[in-house]
Design a protein around this motif. Structure first.
Motif, PDB file in Angstrom:
ATOM      1  N   GLY A 124      -9.735  11.511  -3.142  1.00  0.00           N
ATOM      2  CA  GLY A 124      -9.044  10.455  -2.417  1.00  0.00           C
ATOM      3  C   GLY A 124      -7.876   9.929  -3.196  1.00  0.00           C
ATOM      4  N   SER A 125      -6.948  10.813  -3.453  1.00  0.00           N
ATOM      5  CA  SER A 125      -5.812  10.463  -4.289  1.00  0.00           C
ATOM      6  C   SER A 125      -4.846   9.510  -3.592  1.00  0.00           C
ATOM      7  N   SER A 126      -4.180   8.689  -4.401  1.00  0.00           N
ATOM      8  CA  SER A 126      -3.181   7.779  -3.842  1.00  0.00           C
ATOM      9  C   SER A 126      -1.793   8.397  -3.905  1.00  0.00           C
ATOM     10  N   VAL A 127      -1.656   9.527  -4.612  1.00  0.00           N
ATOM     11  CA  VAL A 127      -0.333  10.151  -4.777  1.00  0.00           C
ATOM     12  C   VAL A 127      -0.393  11.634  -4.440  1.00  0.00           C
ATOM     13  N   SER A 128       0.761  12.272  -4.406  1.00  0.00           N
ATOM     14  CA  SER A 128       0.831  13.684  -4.018  1.00  0.00           C
ATOM     15  C   SER A 128       0.146  14.584  -5.042  1.00  0.00           C
ATOM     16  N   ALA A 129      -0.191  15.799  -4.617  1.00  0.00           N
ATOM     17  CA  ALA A 129      -0.873  16.742  -5.508  1.00  0.00           C
ATOM     18  C   ALA A 129       0.004  17.098  -6.705  1.00  0.00           C
ATOM     19  N   TRP A 162      -6.467   0.708 -11.310  1.00  0.00           N
ATOM     20  CA  TRP A 162      -5.425   0.987 -10.323  1.00  0.00           C
ATOM     21  C   TRP A 162      -5.977   1.927  -9.258  1.00  0.00           C
ATOM     22  N   LEU A 163      -5.115   2.375  -8.368  1.00  0.00           N
ATOM     23  CA  LEU A 163      -5.501   3.264  -7.272  1.00  0.00           C
ATOM     24  C   LEU A 163      -6.072   4.588  -7.809  1.00  0.00           C
ATOM     25  N   PRO A 164      -6.783   5.334  -6.973  1.00  0.00           N
ATOM     26  CA  PRO A 164      -7.350   6.596  -7.460  1.00  0.00           C
ATOM     27  C   PRO A 164      -6.230   7.543  -7.882  1.00  0.00           C
ATOM     28  N   GLN A 165      -6.201   7.912  -9.120  1.00  0.00           N
ATOM     29  CA  GLN A 165      -5.198   8.859  -9.615  1.00  0.00           C
ATOM     30  C   GLN A 165      -5.663   9.401 -10.959  1.00  0.00           C
ATOM     31  N   ALA A 166      -4.948  10.408 -11.452  1.00  0.00           N
ATOM     32  CA  ALA A 166      -5.393  11.120 -12.658  1.00  0.00           C
ATOM     33  C   ALA A 166      -5.439  10.230 -13.887  1.00  0.00           C
ATOM     34  N   GLN A 167      -4.870   9.044 -13.800  1.00  0.00           N
ATOM     35  CA  GLN A 167      -4.997   8.071 -14.890  1.00  0.00           C
ATOM     36  C   GLN A 167      -6.479   7.896 -15.258  1.00  0.00           C
ATOM     37  N   MET A 197       0.576  13.900 -13.690  1.00  0.00           N
ATOM     38  CA  MET A 197      -0.116  12.768 -14.308  1.00  0.00           C
ATOM     39  C   MET A 197      -1.248  13.250 -15.206  1.00  0.00           C
ATOM     40  N   ALA A 198      -2.014  14.216 -14.720  1.00  0.00           N
ATOM     41  CA  ALA A 198      -3.148  14.722 -15.494  1.00  0.00           C
ATOM     42  C   ALA A 198      -2.675  15.278 -16.844  1.00  0.00           C
ATOM     43  N   SER A 199      -1.573  16.016 -16.822  1.00  0.00           N
ATOM     44  CA  SER A 199      -1.108  16.609 -18.080  1.00  0.00           C
ATOM     45  C   SER A 199      -0.609  15.536 -19.040  1.00  0.00           C
ATOM     46  N   GLU A 228      -6.931  18.399  -9.489  1.00  0.00           N
ATOM     47  CA  GLU A 228      -7.444  18.785  -8.166  1.00  0.00           C
ATOM     48  C   GLU A 228      -8.661  17.954  -7.794  1.00  0.00           C
ATOM     49  N   ILE A 229      -9.540  17.744  -8.763  1.00  0.00           N
ATOM     50  CA  ILE A 229     -10.753  16.950  -8.511  1.00  0.00           C
ATOM     51  C   ILE A 229     -10.372  15.539  -8.070  1.00  0.00           C
ATOM     52  N   VAL A 230      -9.402  14.943  -8.778  1.00  0.00           N
ATOM     53  CA  VAL A 230      -8.973  13.586  -8.426  1.00  0.00           C
ATOM     54  C   VAL A 230      -8.334  13.583  -7.043  1.00  0.00           C
ATOM     55  N   PHE A 231      -7.507  14.595  -6.793  1.00  0.00           N
ATOM     56  CA  PHE A 231      -6.801  14.658  -5.507  1.00  0.00           C
ATOM     57  C   PHE A 231      -7.805  14.729  -4.359  1.00  0.00           C
TER      58      PHE A 231
END
Lengths: 396, 268
Positions: free
Chosen positions: A210-215, A308-313, A221-223, A204-207
């Motif tokens: 300014g996330s690049s992908v859906s919630a 890479w783009l903003p994401q849970a990675q 991804m986070a898990s 949720e924090i990443v989303f």
């Protein structure tokens, strides 16, 4: 196949096989923390149940039970010239795997979608467990919905794993600002430990950042990223205090494979790579920070370039920022997202940013080219790269 | 008169060369680096670039062959297609000019947008990745070379010398004769005008489309791979080679133009 009883039996066998595969690929073996193990077990049960339904409906259970071995799959795909990777420094593990089975190291360049996999122009496609694999399997927005009709070949299991996402800065920066580096590493790793313990909140924090992908994909991804951070290449769990630890054996394996598969045309860089040791690329001196004895950070406003783009990675950094861990150590951190051809190694080298996240192989490559970069933490403890294939293309 | 011509050729040839030598000297002595605030890793010295080129000559030439094939293939198909469109536009003069506007609009699509789309189209053409990848790349270059030829050739086919068309008519010449004896020869200089635009465009098109191709080959692709991997000296070696391809192809065009147009003049 005409007998219903036989069909059910075979479907059950298929379901068990899928279960076994899922447990193997999930990166979370029995040795992980209780919470994670429970989740995996739950997932496996549901997945197994679903797959039993699908196989029964499709009535192709006999073939499903007769899958080719990993070696046969790799050889078949390579013979068709349909092994895919993105290139740009992401290809070394795949090349190591192809070499392991005495195959030529050619691959098809994949774009940043899984369309080539979908259309069978690539039948054995590179995928990160936390990103592309989720898109292939899941049916949420942007997903391809293949569910359990796909199988994977894991680089960790194949013994060709190289370490990926790390944290690095330039050697000069580390020398001039040791406290800043220590403070940034410790706050970031605190963020990572929290994110791995609470992947849903981290997603949720990443989303929100300014996330690049859906919630939904962010949560998936986070898990998956949490598994890579808290499990090592051998499947053993890594405790929260050891997040960011540079495992000597895994680092050495990465460097050895890099030396073998990074092909350089520049003779000077080639020599440098051949002579490279772990001490040339990493330092464990910045893992802990004590403001009392170390003193305040030399530089307080710092930036970190993501790969890479903003994401849970990269959730650890977003969590550390959102939870105020950076503020606690007196740092004002700007997170700079990457993507496409942005080279994080160059950005750190030329001082555009202070820290960067890259794969260890990319850092080795850059240092061979003359950049003096230094890894200060190893976030991912195992390779997140897998080769994904459609089961029905590789049946005996 | 002779002295003046000599002066002209000196200023036309010697000055650019001198400029190049001065830049190379500043570059080699790292003066350029201090002016631009860069270092010898991001901008390696010419000698180092030269070393990489000479020690990897065979590998580099392999990539050059691939890039030049794509550039020339696309240039050829694009020019033929462009000329064909110009002929059609001349024959159907009522809507010819309008049609050309559409062709020009096609040309305005950026290569970076076009290349991935065409890659997707051609994915099922062949099981052999190098075949379909080459076709995709040539298609992109073809599109980027078509408009220049069609617009220029159309002018060549229609902007005739005053009264020459009337003269042909007074001879009761057929339309086809007017075309072969008057329009076609009149368009030749315009073909070269078009090529002056599309030869460099074909090289740039080939380099850029390699970025998106399925095969990891070609000079343009090597530039990208090496930059992302932080191998700047090698990337610069390929950049230098890319420049050389462009310059050599342009020089060949200039020589061909001089020879062909000179013969035309002396004959006429």
């Amino acid at each position: 196949m005409k007998q219903t009883k036989r069909k059910t039996l075979l479907a059950a066998v298929a379901a068990i096989l899928v279960c076994a595969q899922l447990t193997a690929c999930g990166g979370t073996t029995a040795a992980t923390t209780t919470a994670a193990a429970t989740t995996t077990a739950a997932e496996t049960t549901t997945a197994g149940g679903e797959s039993a339904d699908t196989t029964a409906e499709a009535t192709d259970a006999p073939e499903a039970a007769g899958m080719m071995s990993n070696e046969e799959i790799i050889k078949a795909a390579a013979a068709d010239g349909k092994v895919g990777n993105w290139g740009l420094g992401n290809e070394y593990e795949i090349q190591a795997l192809l070499t392991k089975y005495e195959l030529p190291t050619d691959y098809i360049t994949m774009d940043f979608t899984m369309d080539q996999f979908d259309s069978d122009s690539v039948t054995l496609a590179s995928a990160m467990t936390y990103n592309e694999l989720g898109l292939v399997k899941n049916s949420y927005d942007g997903g391809y919905g293949y569910g359990d009709t796909v199988g994977i070949i894991d680089m960790n299991d194949e013994g060709v794993a190289m370490l990926e996402d790390n944290l690095f800065c330039s050697k000069a920066f580390a020398e001039q600002n040791p406290n800043t580096v220590k403070a940034f590493v410790s706050a970031s790793m605190k963020g990572w430990a929290y994110a791995c313990a609470n992947p849903e909140e981290a997603a949720e924090i990443v989303f929100e950042a300014g996330s690049s992908v859906s919630a939904d994909h962010q949560a998936y991804m986070a898990s998956e990223v949490a598994k890579l951070v808290t499990t090592d290449m051998n499947g053993n769990s890594v405790s929260a205090e050891k997040v960011g630890n540079m495992d000597e054996e895994a680092m050495q394996q990465t460097l050895d494979l890099a030396k073998k598969y990074i092909i350089l045309e520049d003779a000077a860089a080639k020599d440098k790579l051949a002579a490279m040791t772990l001490d040339d690329i990493r330092s464990t001196a910045y893992m802990t920070y004590d403001p009392e004895t170390d003193g305040a950070p030399e530089k307080t406003a710092v930036s970190v370039q993501l790969k890479w783009l903003p994401q849970a990675q990269f959730m650890g950094y977003y969590v550390a920022k959102a939870k105020g861990y950076y503020d606690e150590v007196g740092l004002d951190v700007t997170i700079v997202s990457g993507g496409g051809d942005i080279s994080e190694t160059t950005a750190v080298y030329n001082g555009t940013v202070d820290f960067g996240v890259t794969w260890v192989s990319n850092l080795i490559n850059a240092n061979a080219g003359g950049m003096e970069l230094l890894e200060v933490a190893q976030v991912y403890q195992r390779s997140g790269l897998v080769l994904v294939y459609k089961n029905d293309l590789f049946k005996k | 008169m002779k002295a003046k011509r000599l002066m002209n050729s000196i200023s036309g040839f010697a000055l650019p060369v001198l400029f190049g030598v001065v830049i190379a000297a500043l570059w080699q002595t790292e003066v350029l680096h201090s002016w631009m605030g860069t270092d010898t890793i991001t901008l390696p010295l010419p000698t180092r670039i030269g070393e990489i080129i000479s020690s990897n000559w065979d590998t580099i030439m392999g990539h050059v062959k691939i890039t030049v094939t794509v550039a020339l293939g696309g240039l050829m198909f694009g020019s033929i297609l462009g000329y064909g469109i110009a002929i059609i536009a001349t024959v159907f003069s009522k809507w010819g000019a309008g049609g050309l506007t559409i062709v020009s609009a096609f040309n305005a699509i950026p290569l970076v947008a076009l290349a991935p789309v065409i890659n997707n189209w051609t994915r099922d053409l062949s099981g052999d990745v190098s075949v379909r990848s080459t076709i995709a790349k040539i298609l992109v270059v073809t599109i980027s070379c078509t408009a220049a030829m069609s617009v220029n050739a159309f002018r060549g086919l229609t902007e005739l010398k005053p009264f020459s068309e009337d003269l042909m008519k007074s001879y009761a010449a057929k339309r086809i004769t007017v075309f072969t004896k008057l329009r076609l020869p009149n368009s030749i200089p315009y073909i070269f005008t078009a090529l002056r635009v599309s030869v460099p465009a074909s090289v740039i098109g080939a380099l850029v489309t390699e970025y998106f191709a399925e095969e990891t080959v070609g000079v343009g692709r090597q530039i990208r791979e090496n930059i992302v991997k932080g191998q700047y000296p090698t990337a610069w070696a390929y950049i230098a080679i890319a420049c050389a391809i462009g310059i050599i192809m342009y020089v060949i065009l200039m020589i061909a133009e001089k020879l062909i147009l000179k013969r035309r003049k002396s004959r006429g």
